[in-house]
Design an enzyme around this catalytic site. Structure first.
Site, PDB file in Angstrom:
ATOM      1  N   GLY A  66       8.425  18.094  -3.693  1.00 41.26           N
ATOM      2  CA  GLY A  66       9.782  18.559  -3.480  1.00 41.26           C
ATOM      3  C   GLY A  66      10.077  18.980  -2.054  1.00 41.26           C
ATOM      4  N   SER A 122       8.982  14.696   7.765  1.00 44.45           N
ATOM      5  CA  SER A 122       9.029  13.322   7.255  1.00 44.45           C
ATOM      6  C   SER A 122      10.090  12.528   8.013  1.00 44.45           C
ATOM      7  CB  SER A 122       9.345  13.325   5.761  1.00 44.45           C
ATOM      8  OG  SER A 122       8.315  13.954   5.027  1.00 44.45           O
ATOM      9  N   CYS A 258     -13.515  14.365  -4.434  1.00 40.69           N
ATOM     10  CA  CYS A 258     -12.090  14.709  -4.498  1.00 40.69           C
ATOM     11  C   CYS A 258     -11.837  16.172  -4.863  1.00 40.69           C
ATOM     12  CB  CYS A 258     -11.371  13.795  -5.491  1.00 40.69           C
ATOM     13  SG  CYS A 258     -11.133  12.125  -4.847  1.00 40.69           S
ATOM     14  N   CYS A 273      -5.133  17.591  -7.601  1.00 32.67           N
ATOM     15  CA  CYS A 273      -4.708  16.721  -6.511  1.00 32.67           C
ATOM     16  C   CYS A 273      -3.204  16.517  -6.584  1.00 32.67           C
ATOM     17  CB  CYS A 273      -5.431  15.378  -6.604  1.00 32.67           C
ATOM     18  SG  CYS A 273      -4.847  14.112  -5.452  1.00 32.67           S
ATOM     19  N   ASP A 274      -2.596  16.369  -5.425  1.00 41.11           N
ATOM     20  CA  ASP A 274      -1.160  16.141  -5.320  1.00 41.11           C
ATOM     21  C   ASP A 274      -0.718  14.916  -6.116  1.00 41.11           C
ATOM     22  OD1 ASP A 274       1.361  16.710  -4.329  1.00 41.11           O
ATOM     23  OD2 ASP A 274       1.078  15.608  -2.473  1.00 41.11           O
ATOM     24  N   CYS A 314     -18.411  -2.264  -2.773  1.00 41.57           N
ATOM     25  CA  CYS A 314     -18.213  -1.293  -1.687  1.00 41.57           C
ATOM     26  C   CYS A 314     -19.541  -0.867  -1.077  1.00 41.57           C
ATOM     27  CB  CYS A 314     -17.471  -0.058  -2.210  1.00 41.57           C
ATOM     28  SG  CYS A 314     -15.757  -0.354  -2.714  1.00 41.57           S
ATOM     29  N   CYS A 323     -14.147   4.651   4.876  1.00 41.43           N
ATOM     30  CA  CYS A 323     -13.089   4.745   3.858  1.00 41.43           C
ATOM     31  C   CYS A 323     -13.550   5.355   2.537  1.00 41.43           C
ATOM     32  CB  CYS A 323     -12.475   3.372   3.598  1.00 41.43           C
ATOM     33  SG  CYS A 323     -13.490   2.283   2.575  1.00 41.43           S
TER      34      CYS A 323
END
Length: 403
Positions: A66, A122, A258, A273-274, A314, A323
Site C-alpha cells: 500500500g 517509486s 528466505c 515475506c512481502d 542450478c 542468484c
C-alpha cells in the site's frame, strides 16, 4: 535469536494510486471486515516495544504499503516517540519509507529529514512511460505529483533513492530510463523485475520475459560502467560487488535462506515475506506471539529453507553464486524446484557483466589496501573527502562500496 528487520504495512494494501501491476492490491481481501485499514496505537506500541526488547545490532523498521503515507505525519511522530521510549541508550535505529511520493509535504519531509529516514520513491521513468501503469484511483496521471514529492524531499534534505519496476511498458527503454534518472540528479537506483501470473499460471500483460530482463540489465550496465561507477549506485550492481569483495549477500534475492525479515500487517498479523502475505502463510500475531516463537516456528523455518531447494540444473550453473536460484516468487508454478522465469535473462546479464565487475572489485580491493597503509579506513568519516582523490565525499565514492 538471529537478527531480523521488520517490513511494516501500517495501512495494509490501502493506496491512493491504483497501479495495475501492483501485487499487493488484492491483499485487502484478507481483511474484508473493513474497507479502511490503519494500524492502531495499541498494535504500533506492542510491535515497537516487543521488537526493541530483542537483541539486534540495529533495529530496522521498513515502512511500506500500500501507501504508508496515508497514515499521516502524526503517525510517524508516534513512531519516533515510541522508538525513543523503548530504545536503550546507544542503540542504533534505522527507518526507511517506501512511497509513491504523491502525498509528501513539507511537514512530513521535515520529520523524515530530522530522524534520518531513508525514503524509496517509486518512479518508472518519464511521464509517458510511468503513467501507463501508475495512475490514481480515478485513472489520472501520477507522474507530476511524484516529481513534486521528490522536489519536496530535496528541498528538505531527505535522503532517498528511486525504485523502478521493470515492466512491459519500460523494459525496452533501459538506457532511456537510466539516463532520465541520472540526468535529473537521481543517483541511487533500484530496478525490480515485474513478474506476475494469473490463476492459470499465465503471465500477466505487464510481466517481462527473461530475454527482456537480460537485455534491460545489460543496457543499464553498459551505461553505468562507461562513466558512472563512482557516481550512480545501482543496488543490484553494488550487491554483486559486495559479494565479490566481501563474500556477503546484501540483497534478498541473492541469499540462501528466505528467513530474511518479518512482514507486519496493520492488525499485527505476521508473514514471512512481502510476496507471501497469504492466509496459508500467516505465522501469528504480535499481540499474542513472541518474536522468538515466530522466528523458531516450523512454518517460518521451512519457508526459509525452500530457497536452496532449487532446480538440479542450478547446481551446475557457474552463476549460482550470484542468484541462488532467484526469488521463490519467480520460480515457475510456485514450485521451489522449478527454474526461475527469469533464469535465461540472469545468465545473459552475468555472462555480459561479470568481467567488468571483476575489474571493479579488484580496484576496490587495491584501494582498501591503500587506505590501510594511510590509516584505518574505519576512521574515515562518511562526510570527509575520499582518500582515493576523487574529490567526492567518502560516502558517495569508495565508502559506498566499502562499507
Amino acid at each position: 535469536m538471529n537478527p531480523f528487520p521488520l517490513l511494516i504495512k501500517p495501512a495494509s494494501a490501502d493506496c491512493n494510486l491504483h497501479c495495475e501491476y501492483c501485487f499487493y492490491l488484492d491483499r485487502n481481501t484478507l481483511y474484508p471486515e473493513s474497507k479502511r485499514h490503519r494500524m492502531s496505537d495499541e498494535v504500533l506500541e506492542q510491535m515497537i516495544s516487543g521488537y526493541m526488547a530483542t537483541h539486534q545490532p540495529q533495529y530496522i523498521f521498513n515502512w511500506q504499503g500500500g501507501e504508508p503515507t496515508l497514515m499521516g505525519t502524526a503517525f510517524f511522530q508516534k513512531v519516533i516517540r515510541l522508538q525513543q521510549k523503548y530504545g536503550k541508550s546507544g542503540v542504533s535505529v534505522s527507518n526507511s519509507l517506501q512511497t509513491n511520493a504523491t502525498l509528501i509535504n513539507d511537514e512530513l519531509a521535515q520529520l523524515l529529514a530530522r530522524y534520518n529516514f531513508l525514503v524509496g520513491i517509486s518512479l518508472d521513468g518519464p511521464a509517458d512511460i510511468h503513467d501507463q501503469y501508475r495512475v490514481t484511483i480515478k485513472g489520472r496521471s501520477s507522474h507530476s505529483d511524484v516529481l513534486k514529492g521528490i522536489d519536496c524531499l530535496i528541498r528538505n534534505k531527505v535522503e532517498f533513492n528511486i525504485l523502478t519496476l521493470v515492466n512491459s511498458a519500460n523494459v525496452n527503454n533501459g538506457r532511456e530510463i537510466y539516463r532520465y534518472l541520472r540526468d535529473m540528479g537521481l543517483f541511487y537506483h533500484q530496478y525490480i523485475p515485474c513478474v506476475e501470473f494469473d490463476s492459470n499460471n499465465e503471465p500477466m500483460p505487464y510481466t517481462i520475459t527473461a530475454h527482456e530482463w537480460g537485455n534491460f540489465l545489460c543496457d543499464i550496465f553498459d551505461e553505468w560502467i562507461r562513466n558512472d561507477t563512482r557516481k550512480v549506485s545501482v543496488r543490484l550492481f553494488d550487491s554483486v560487488l559486495g559479494f565479490m569483495v566481501d563474500g556477503i549477500y546484501n540483497e534478498c534475492d541473492m541469499g540462501r535462506n528466505c528467513c530474511q525479515y518479518f512482514v507486519v500487517e496493520y492488525n499485527g498479523d505476521i508473514y514471512p515475506c512481502d510476496f507471501y502475505v497469504e492466509s496459508g502463510r500467516k505465522l501469528g500475531n504480535i499481540m499474542g506471539d513472541s518474536w522468538k516463537k515466530l522466528q523458531q516456528s516450523t512454518e517460518y523455518v521451512d519457508f526459509g529453507q525452500q530457497k536452496i531447494a532449487w532446480n538440479p540444473t542450478c547446481t551446475m550453473c557457474e552463476y549460482l553464486q550470484y542468484c541462488s536460484g532467484d526469488c521463490l516468487k519467480h520460480r515457475l508454478n510456485n514450485n521451489p524446484q522449478e527454474l526461475s522465469w527469469l533464469c535465461a535473462g540472469w545468465k545473459q546479464f552475468f555472462k555480459h557483466s561479470i568481467p567488468g565487475f571483476k575489474e571493479i572489485a579488484s580496484s576496490i580491493i587495491k584501494e582498501r589496501q591503500q587506505f590501510v597503509s594511510q590509516g584505518n579506513p574505519s576512521n574515515i568519516g562518511r562526510n570527509q573527502p575520499c582518500p582515493c582523490g576523487s574529490g567526492k565525499k567518502y560516502k558517495k565514492c569508495c565508502g559506498r562500496l566499502v562499507l
